[in-house]
Write a protein that holds these residues in place. Structure first.
Motif: not given
Length: 298
Positions: A247, A249-250, A283-284, A286-288, A290-291
């Motif tokens: 994936p 991530l940004g 933002d990264i 927040e993505t992490v 959630k993961k």
């Protein structure tokens, strides 16, 4: 109630106790599996543990790790960061912290805190200009103490800043600590990506979940004319992610303020929380989150 630190790393160092911690209250030796490898376990009082790796030095991994930790704290999570680079610790500078940690009543190291993030680093245990001139056995014993003899006091998430490479330190951590995932940082250029991919493959070999890759120093925007230039290439990490099924991530831009913020010990997420640069880190994070199953609590 904590008490003054009663030990010093500058005197009487031995292979079995390189940090000079009192032996009373020390945790038992790690259990061993029949094949001779240590059993993975969670760090005490830590819900989620995330490793940030690069396999290549100089790509901004520590700056990203500390900004992610600060972003987690900004989301309302009880957050810590563990600097596992014995030879070149960066977290004390990045968090503007110094001084020797105190000991708890259980003879555990108490983390130093700034900006709402707890931290532990070899940099707190030696002088600022003092080199750590140790052979492998001392290094591994010191790492064991940093892993298992720190009293975190209850964390939702701990970010581990791994040193560059795929050697003893990385192998020890990934074989002993139950990690919720790993992030690999790279710049877009091939010379960095070559090592970053090795880091990806290492995580797979030791069965650590890969949360994704971050592309650092992705683009430079001139502050005078606003022209954007991809100094290190434009899509190296995204292409590597596609090729190796990782994936993405940004992106983190190449910006003088990120470097300046880090050097003065006030990282971008704290120094410029409303900037687009800080938003990239948030933002990264927040993505992490959630993961790995961290709920947003702020």
């Amino acid at each position: 109630m904590s008490k003054p630190r009663l030990f010093s790393t500058l005197h009487c160092l031995r292979h079995e106790n390189p940090l000079g911690l009192p032996r009373s209250g020390a945790p038992p030796q790690l259990p061993r599996m029949q094949r001779g490898l240590p059993q993975k376990r969670r760090l005490k009082e830590v819900r989620k543990t995330i490793a940030v790796s690069s396999a290549k030095g100089g790509v901004g991994k520590s700056t990203i790790a500390v900004n992610l930790a600060l972003a987690f704290a900004r989301q309302g999570h009880r957050t810590g960061i563990l600097d596992t680079d014995i030879f070149g610790p960066s977290i004390p500078t990045l968090l503007n912290l110094s001084g020797e940690p105190r000991l708890s009543e259980n003879n555990q190291l108490l983390p130093l805190s700034n900006y709402g993030v707890k931290s532990m680093s070899m940099g707190y245990l030696v002088g600022e200009d003092a080199p750590v001139v140790w052979r492998g056995l001392m290094v591994m014993k010191a790492l064991q103490q940093l892993l298992w003899e720190v009293e975190w006091g209850g964390l939702d998430v701990l970010v581990m800043d791994l040193p560059p490479g795929t050697g003893d330190t990385q192998l020890t951590i990934t074989q002993q600590v139950l990690l919720d995932g790993a992030i690999v940082v790279s710049t877009p250029q091939d010379v960095a990506l070559t090592d970053a991919v090795k880091g990806v493959e290492m995580m797979r070999k030791v069965n650590v979940p890969l949360l994704g890759m971050i592309q650092n120093m992705s683009v430079f925007t001139c502050p005078k004319c606003n022209h954007s230039t991809h100094i290190f290439g434009s899509e190296g990490v995204t292409q590597a992610c596609s090729k190796h099924n990782v994936p993405f991530l940004g992106d983190i831009p190449l910006h003088a303020s990120i470097c300046d913020d880090a050097d003065r010990g006030k990282p971008t997420v704290v120094a410029e929380p409303e900037s687009t640069r800080a938003k990239a880190f948030v933002d990264i994070a927040e993505t992490v989150a959630k993961k790995v199953g961290l709920e947003h609590t702020s």
